[in-house]
Write a protein that holds these residues in place. Structure first.
Motif, PDB file in Angstrom:
ATOM      1  N   ARG A   1      13.155  -7.403  40.998  1.00 51.43           N
ATOM      2  CA  ARG A   1      13.357  -6.157  40.275  1.00 51.43           C
ATOM      3  C   ARG A   1      12.051  -5.719  39.624  1.00 51.43           C
ATOM      4  NH1 ARG A   1      18.975  -7.606  37.077  1.00 51.43           N
ATOM      5  NH2 ARG A   1      19.863  -8.927  38.695  1.00 51.43           N
ATOM      6  N   ALA A   2      12.017  -4.447  39.243  1.00 53.49           N
ATOM      7  CA  ALA A   2      10.847  -3.948  38.517  1.00 53.49           C
ATOM      8  C   ALA A   2      10.753  -4.677  37.191  1.00 53.49           C
ATOM      9  CB  ALA A   2      11.002  -2.447  38.282  1.00 53.49           C
ATOM     10  N   PRO A   3       9.522  -4.943  36.698  1.00 49.17           N
ATOM     11  CA  PRO A   3       9.383  -5.697  35.453  1.00 49.17           C
ATOM     12  C   PRO A   3       9.982  -4.979  34.251  1.00 49.17           C
ATOM     13  CG  PRO A   3       7.265  -4.808  36.163  1.00 49.17           C
ATOM     14  CD  PRO A   3       8.230  -4.607  37.289  1.00 49.17           C
ATOM     15  N   GLN A   4       9.952  -3.641  34.255  1.00 48.13           N
ATOM     16  CA  GLN A   4      10.555  -2.882  33.158  1.00 48.13           C
ATOM     17  C   GLN A   4      11.765  -2.139  33.694  1.00 48.13           C
ATOM     18  OE1 GLN A   4       7.921  -0.226  31.090  1.00 48.13           O
ATOM     19  NE2 GLN A   4       9.593   1.043  30.352  1.00 48.13           N
ATOM     20  N   ARG A   5      12.913  -2.342  33.081  1.00 53.15           N
ATOM     21  CA  ARG A   5      14.137  -1.721  33.573  1.00 53.15           C
ATOM     22  C   ARG A   5      15.198  -1.779  32.483  1.00 53.15           C
ATOM     23  NH1 ARG A   5      18.077  -5.339  34.720  1.00 53.15           N
ATOM     24  NH2 ARG A   5      17.506  -7.530  34.911  1.00 53.15           N
ATOM     25  N   ASP A   6      16.361  -1.159  32.747  1.00 53.82           N
ATOM     26  CA  ASP A   6      17.506  -1.310  31.866  1.00 53.82           C
ATOM     27  C   ASP A   6      17.977  -2.755  31.948  1.00 53.82           C
ATOM     28  OD1 ASP A   6      17.502   1.256  30.994  1.00 53.82           O
ATOM     29  OD2 ASP A   6      18.991   1.974  32.428  1.00 53.82           O
TER      30      ASP A   6
ATOM     31  N   GLN B   1      16.018  -0.484  27.581  1.00 56.56           N
ATOM     32  CA  GLN B   1      14.789  -0.564  28.364  1.00 56.56           C
ATOM     33  C   GLN B   1      13.956  -1.740  27.870  1.00 56.56           C
ATOM     34  OE1 GLN B   1      12.605   1.264  30.772  1.00 56.56           O
ATOM     35  NE2 GLN B   1      14.668   1.457  31.597  1.00 56.56           N
ATOM     36  N   ALA B   2      13.610  -2.645  28.781  1.00 54.36           N
ATOM     37  CA  ALA B   2      12.910  -3.870  28.361  1.00 54.36           C
ATOM     38  C   ALA B   2      12.195  -4.480  29.552  1.00 54.36           C
ATOM     39  CB  ALA B   2      13.905  -4.873  27.769  1.00 54.36           C
ATOM     40  N   PHE B   3      11.418  -5.515  29.245  1.00 56.79           N
ATOM     41  CA  PHE B   3      10.821  -6.386  30.260  1.00 56.79           C
ATOM     42  C   PHE B   3      11.674  -7.657  30.271  1.00 56.79           C
ATOM     43  CE2 PHE B   3       7.401  -3.673  28.777  1.00 56.79           C
ATOM     44  CZ  PHE B   3       6.771  -3.287  29.959  1.00 56.79           C
ATOM     45  N   PRO B   4      12.715  -7.732  31.104  1.00 57.71           N
ATOM     46  CA  PRO B   4      13.674  -8.832  31.018  1.00 57.71           C
ATOM     47  C   PRO B   4      13.058 -10.212  31.177  1.00 57.71           C
ATOM     48  CG  PRO B   4      14.530  -7.061  32.382  1.00 57.71           C
ATOM     49  CD  PRO B   4      13.093  -6.742  32.126  1.00 57.71           C
ATOM     50  N   SER B   5      12.110 -10.360  32.107  1.00 56.24           N
ATOM     51  CA  SER B   5      11.533 -11.691  32.317  1.00 56.24           C
ATOM     52  C   SER B   5      10.777 -12.169  31.085  1.00 56.24           C
ATOM     53  CB  SER B   5      10.610 -11.697  33.542  1.00 56.24           C
ATOM     54  OG  SER B   5       9.529 -10.799  33.359  1.00 56.24           O
ATOM     55  N   GLU B   6      10.147 -11.230  30.358  1.00 56.66           N
ATOM     56  CA  GLU B   6       9.435 -11.615  29.141  1.00 56.66           C
ATOM     57  C   GLU B   6      10.414 -11.958  28.021  1.00 56.66           C
ATOM     58  OE1 GLU B   6       6.296  -8.958  28.018  1.00 56.66           O
ATOM     59  OE2 GLU B   6       5.694  -8.605  30.094  1.00 56.66           O
TER      60      GLU B   6
ATOM     61  N   ARG C   1      13.723   3.023  22.492  1.00 57.92           N
ATOM     62  CA  ARG C   1      12.262   3.058  22.500  1.00 57.92           C
ATOM     63  C   ARG C   1      11.764   2.434  23.771  1.00 57.92           C
ATOM     64  NH1 ARG C   1       8.064  -0.312  21.665  1.00 57.92           N
ATOM     65  NH2 ARG C   1       6.214   0.441  20.560  1.00 57.92           N
ATOM     66  N   ASP C   2      10.904   3.140  24.493  1.00 60.83           N
ATOM     67  CA  ASP C   2      10.326   2.598  25.717  1.00 60.83           C
ATOM     68  C   ASP C   2       9.339   1.516  25.365  1.00 60.83           C
ATOM     69  OD1 ASP C   2      11.787   4.210  27.316  1.00 60.83           O
ATOM     70  OD2 ASP C   2      10.223   5.753  27.507  1.00 60.83           O
ATOM     71  N   PRO C   3       9.508   0.288  25.926  1.00 55.23           N
ATOM     72  CA  PRO C   3       8.527  -0.762  25.667  1.00 55.23           C
ATOM     73  C   PRO C   3       7.190  -0.439  26.299  1.00 55.23           C
ATOM     74  CG  PRO C   3      10.121  -1.469  27.317  1.00 55.23           C
ATOM     75  CD  PRO C   3      10.589  -0.139  26.806  1.00 55.23           C
ATOM     76  N   ARG C   4       6.141  -1.033  25.735  1.00 55.50           N
ATOM     77  CA  ARG C   4       4.797  -0.760  26.226  1.00 55.50           C
ATOM     78  C   ARG C   4       4.341  -1.851  27.175  1.00 55.50           C
ATOM     79  NH1 ARG C   4       1.760   0.178  20.642  1.00 55.50           N
ATOM     80  NH2 ARG C   4       3.123  -1.548  20.136  1.00 55.50           N
TER      81      ARG C   4
END
Length: 466
Positions: free
Chosen positions: A315-320, A354-359, A463-466
């Motif tokens: 998956r994309a690193p940033q997603r719902d 919205q997050a970076f789930p793996s992180e 908030r969109d993560p950076r």
């Protein structure tokens, strides 16, 4: 006492001291102590009080750290570049003890400055700060990156251990089923041919209905199954079918009792009963084995899904992100470490964010790992999620020994650890805080007392993560 001219001249050639006046260089030469090191001699040792800053004049110094019980080389200082010409400033500024061990490789020579002399140096020679601080920042960043890589490798190790542990049972079940199916196939083929020759049309329909009906009841305990097998064996003898007595165990395992057999025998000619039973038993057994193999395969698929959810490789690193999905994937990954831990889940309604789930999964891994260590591998871990206004809240609560009150203000600081020597880098919580705060705009808090430690992570929903 005047400093030796050779030392003043040598210090003038150190890039850290470039641009200093003769007076400043003389002071540096007088304030320092020249130390000669033999091959393998320690300049300082991990865990010892930080009491010195060192300028490398000649030779090589290797810096290593005990990580997970193994000595890991962090860097080698040869004096060939600015960042390798001095050592020891980081623990003096950020900690009370050395964070690693420094050993000479072959003969080496350094100038040592005590803690007071080091801070006098920064005051007397402000030019040194302008050179030292960028190197210091680079070293901190390098250690953070290394800690991240170590955590990633540790996570991969836990992932491998968790998968090996969880895959063992379904893989073994599938293998057993495959081996038995291989042996049953020719047996069923032979029995089917015989039953096709023997059974009449009405008898074939009766056996087919019997086959569909049996085997769906609750499984018997071993003692009850053994008693049922004895009863079926007696029935077979009464019917003059002693030669098929070996079928008793299989029939009983599938819930076939005396009453079922009486009903079957009533609709079959006596000479067809033996052929029908010889056909029925492998059919029922193969059906059970196919179910076992399918269940094992479903378990493997579920493990792969959980692993994918943890790593987010597809998956994309940033997603719902569904926080509960990440938490469950992390718990599945860490199953071997949680063997003696009671895990309570108190998941409330939290929308995706919205997050970076793996992180975030790295954060969950670190917090769960710390909780397990604090409890000595035994205790209760409660993980809860809830919504508070425009934030999602994830709380980890453990029954471990707690964090000393005087240590609480420092737990998120780099290189601070309450773990025993060699068991922590002091960067796990710092990196976790960076992921939560910098990457997701959230906060992390801790409250602790013996038997009740809570880490609370708050993440903004909009908030969109950076």
């Amino acid at each position: 006492m005047p400093a030796p001219a050779w030392l003043t001249g040598r210090l003038a050639g150190i890039e850290l001291f470039a641009g200093l006046s003769d007076e400043q260089l003389d002071w540096l030469a007088c304030a320092g102590t020249v130390r000669e090191l033999g091959d393998g001699q320690a300049l300082f040792v991990e865990g010892a009080p930080a009491d010195g800053f060192y300028i490398l004049l000649d030779g090589e110094i290797v810096v290593s750290k005990l990580v997970g019980g193994r000595e890991q080389v962090l860097t080698r200082h040869l004096g060939d570049a600015l960042e390798h010409q001095f050592i020891g400033e980081l623990p003096l500024l950020t900690s009370d003890e050395y964070l690693a061990t420094a050993l000479a490789v072959g003969p080496a020579r350094v100038v040592a400055y005590g803690k007071d002399a080091f801070f006098d140096m920064l005051e007397r020679c402000p030019q040194v700060c302008r050179v030292l601080l960028p190197v210091l920042a680079g070293r901190i960043n390098a250690m953070e990156r290394q800690a991240g890589r170590s955590r990633m490798l540790e996570g991969l190790g836990m992932l491998a251990a968790g998968l090996a542990h969880e895959l063992n049972n379904p893989a073994a079940a599938a293998l057993r089923a495959a081996r038995e199916l291989r042996g049953l196939a020719p047996r069923l083929a032979s029995a089917a041919v015989e039953w096709g020759r023997t059974g009449e049309e009405a008898e074939v329909r009766l056996v087919a209905r019997f086959q569909d009906r049996v085997g769906s009841g609750a499984a018997l305990d071993p003692l009850a199954e053994a008693e049922a097998a004895d009863d079926v064996a007696d029935w077979l003898r009464e019917q003059g079918l002693g030669q098929t007595i070996d079928l008793a165990d299989d029939l009983a395992e599938h819930g076939v009792d005396r009453a079922e057999l009486d009903g079957l025998a009533a609709g079959l000619r006596p000479d067809a009963l033996a052929a029908a039973l010889a056909y029925l038993v492998p059919v029922l057994r193969i059906r059970t084995l196919a179910g076992d193999a399918a269940e094992a395969a479903e378990r493997v698929v579920e493990l792969v899904r959980r692993t994918s959810a943890y790593t987010n490789l597809d998956r994309a690193p940033q997603r719902d992100a569904d926080l509960r999905e990440g938490l469950e994937a992390t718990l599945a990954l860490m199953a071997p470490k949680l063997r003696n831990i009671r895990v309570r889940r108190e998941y409330g309604g939290v929308p995706d964010l919205q997050a970076f789930p793996s992180e975030l999964n790295q954060v969950w891994t670190n917090l769960i790992d710390n909780a397990v260590d604090a409890m000595g591998g035994e205790g209760e871990l409660t993980i809860s999620t809830r919504r508070e206004g425009d934030h999602a809240v994830v709380e980890f609560r453990d029954t471990g020994h707690g964090i000393p009150a005087e240590a609480l203000p420092n737990v998120f600081q780099p290189f601070f650890t309450t773990k025993d020597l060699g068991k922590g880098t002091g960067l796990g919580l710092h990196v976790s805080m960076d992921i939560v705060a910098q990457r997701h705009g959230g906060t992390m808090e801790v409250d602790s007392r013996p038997g009740d430690t809570r880490f609370v992570v708050r993440l903004p929903l909009a908030r969109d993560p950076r």
